[in-house]
Design a protein around this motif. Structure first.
Motif, PDB file in Angstrom:
ATOM      1  N   ALA A 154       0.562  -1.360  -0.120  1.00  0.00           N
ATOM      2  CA  ALA A 154       0.060  -0.125   0.106  1.00  0.00           C
ATOM      3  C   ALA A 154       0.853   1.193  -0.139  1.00  0.00           C
ATOM      4  O   ALA A 154       0.290   2.449  -0.151  1.00  0.00           O
ATOM      5  N   GLY A 155       2.237   1.216   0.124  1.00  0.00           N
ATOM      6  CA  GLY A 155       2.924   2.269   0.147  1.00  0.00           C
ATOM      7  C   GLY A 155       3.471   2.427   1.473  1.00  0.00           C
ATOM      8  O   GLY A 155       3.106   2.239   2.896  1.00  0.00           O
ATOM      9  N   TRP A 156       4.762   3.050   1.794  1.00  0.00           N
ATOM     10  CA  TRP A 156       5.566   3.040   2.884  1.00  0.00           C
ATOM     11  C   TRP A 156       4.977   4.062   3.733  1.00  0.00           C
ATOM     12  O   TRP A 156       5.024   4.216   5.165  1.00  0.00           O
ATOM     13  N   ARG A 157       4.320   5.188   3.399  1.00  0.00           N
ATOM     14  CA  ARG A 157       3.588   6.304   3.954  1.00  0.00           C
ATOM     15  C   ARG A 157       2.479   5.497   4.764  1.00  0.00           C
ATOM     16  O   ARG A 157       2.239   6.078   5.901  1.00  0.00           O
ATOM     17  N   VAL A 158       1.894   4.647   4.241  1.00  0.00           N
ATOM     18  CA  VAL A 158       0.646   4.107   4.982  1.00  0.00           C
ATOM     19  C   VAL A 158       1.281   3.475   6.440  1.00  0.00           C
ATOM     20  O   VAL A 158       0.499   3.448   7.407  1.00  0.00           O
ATOM     21  N   THR A 159       2.339   2.762   6.054  1.00  0.00           N
ATOM     22  CA  THR A 159       3.009   2.165   7.359  1.00  0.00           C
ATOM     23  C   THR A 159       3.222   3.103   8.575  1.00  0.00           C
ATOM     24  O   THR A 159       2.543   2.857   9.564  1.00  0.00           O
ATOM     25  N   PHE A 160       3.789   4.321   8.149  1.00  0.00           N
ATOM     26  CA  PHE A 160       3.968   5.073   9.126  1.00  0.00           C
ATOM     27  C   PHE A 160       2.697   5.934   9.771  1.00  0.00           C
ATOM     28  O   PHE A 160       2.577   6.315  10.928  1.00  0.00           O
ATOM     29  N   ALA A 161       1.636   5.964   8.870  1.00  0.00           N
ATOM     30  CA  ALA A 161       0.460   6.434   9.465  1.00  0.00           C
ATOM     31  C   ALA A 161      -0.281   5.368  10.283  1.00  0.00           C
ATOM     32  O   ALA A 161      -0.927   5.740  11.307  1.00  0.00           O
ATOM     33  N   VAL A 162      -0.075   4.053  10.075  1.00  0.00           N
ATOM     34  CA  VAL A 162      -0.614   3.158  10.944  1.00  0.00           C
ATOM     35  C   VAL A 162       0.260   3.243  12.304  1.00  0.00           C
ATOM     36  O   VAL A 162      -0.423   2.788  13.363  1.00  0.00           O
TER      37      VAL A 162
END
Length: 404
Positions: A154-162
């Motif tokens: 889904a994209g690394w930005r989604v990881t940090f949002a989670v």
């Protein structure tokens, strides 16, 4: 165990996830920003340096703040840092976000250790500390692989949002479940600094640097070791790290349980066995099954030292433990950085990908020597009926002295 420990463990889970998940997402981040992999590696180095510097800095700034409120502020800082990383328009901004998040790391675990120990009876302190650190170990089993999978799909930005969302859950848990625990009356920054005059506190921190450094000397280079020496496929490294994380979980819980019964024997056994297993890794790394078993043992033996070492720092800085506890968390990251550098030196010198295992074995053996020295000095102090030089009297001891 009190439910408040669950809130601390959730915070630890989020912190552990954000610390290690970046290692699996470096190619995606580097590609997105148009930088090289070594340049993207600054996101790892910057975080480690932030932990080392942030642990004492944030703890000193929080000396006048009640511990529960300080834990909430630290989780807020963690959330801001991860949100900044998630939306960063440039690599430099993401690096700033990583550093901001890292500033909460050491102080959260340091203050959290003091809070966890204060929630239970004296004979259960190490177990309570281990329960909080379980969040960190479980992050390596669940959070890091899952975060890597999310980032790759889904994209690394989604990881940090989670991860930031996990921080919100941790913040809510601390607010709801952790009781109000004001800082000890009469304890000033001078008292906190005095703990570093205690030779036992310094020895415990040195054991932390060397013992956990031994673990990361090997684990930092697990990918090339397992693919080039053991013959695993590149995709197998993720599952090998999960095995390492499972070992960490088990070792952390066992270390916490037995440290409350026999702290120094627990250190002798775990550090001695860790040194032997790391040395043997130079041989077992040539076989898939043997190397996988060894990775589990390294995780278990390495993290079995964490609760006893953290408790030993608390015991010997008992009058003003918060700063010493936080700095000891920074010592773990110092050990990681030192051992990773030494491992890289021996590989660059042409000794092969298994050479860092010998570095780790020597570091763990040195930590064992310090443990024996520490116990000998403690026995000599008891035999002479004297207090170890530099120890900080507790609030109760100072009050008793005033009364008499």
């Amino acid at each position: 165990m009190p439910l408040a420990l669950l809130a601390l463990a959730i915070g630890a889970f989020g912190i552990g996830t954000t610390e290690f998940v970046i290692m699996g997402l470096l190619p995606e981040v580097a590609s997105d920003y148009g930088v090289s992999i070594p340049t993207a590696g600054y996101l790892v180095t910057g975080y480690a340096l932030g932990v080392m510097l942030g642990a004492p800095l944030m703890t000193v700034l929080g000396t006048r703040v009640p511990r529960k409120r300080m834990l909430m502020l630290l989780m807020g800082l963690f959330i801001v840092g991860n949100l900044l990383s998630a939306v960063a328009p440039a690599f430099s901004v993401m690096l700033i976000g990583r550093v901001v998040a890292s500033l909460a790391h050491g102080a959260f675990f340091g203050i959290g250790s003091v809070v966890a120990a204060g929630l239970v009876a004296p004979h259960k302190k190490a177990g309570a500390i281990a329960m909080m650190f379980t969040g960190l170990t479980v992050a390596n089993v669940v959070g890091v692989p899952l975060g890597t999978l999310i980032g790759q799909t889904a994209g690394w930005r989604v990881t940090f949002a989670v991860v930031a969302a996990l921080g919100v859950v941790g913040l809510a848990g601390v607010a709801k479940l952790v009781p109000d625990m004001p800082r000890a009356e009469g304890v000033r920054l001078r008292d906190e600094m005095a703990a570093f005059k205690n030779v036992q506190v310094l020895l415990a921190m040195a054991m932390t640097v060397l013992g956990f450094g031994g673990v990361f000397a090997a684990i930092t280079y697990i990918a090339p070791m397992m693919t080039h020496v053991a013959g695993f496929a590149d995709g197998s490294v993720t599952w090998l790290l999960v095995l390492f994380g499972l070992g960490m979980v088990g070792g952390n819980l066992v270390g916490g349980r037995f440290a409350d019964r026999a702290l120094m024997p627990m250190l002798y056994i775990s550090l001695g066995a860790l040194s032997v297993v790391l040395a043997l890794f130079t041989l077992t790394a040539h076989d898939k099954i043997a190397s996988a078993v060894t990775v589990v043992l390294i995780g278990a033996l390495g993290f079995a030292t964490v609760p006893p070492l953290q408790k030993r720092v608390l015991d010997h800085a008992h009058g003003a433990p918060t700063l010493a506890s936080a700095v000891n968390i920074g010592a773990f990251n110092l050990g990681n950085a030192l051992s990773a550098w030494l491992g890289g030196v021996v590989i660059a010198a042409g000794f092969g990908y298994t050479a860092p295992n010998w570095v780790g074995a020597v570091l763990a053996a040195a930590a064992l020597v310090l443990a024996v020295l520490s116990a000998a000095l403690e026995r000599r102090g008891r035999d002479s009926g004297s207090v170890v030089a530099g120890s900080v009297p507790s609030t109760e001891q100072r009050a008793a002295a005033v009364r008499h």
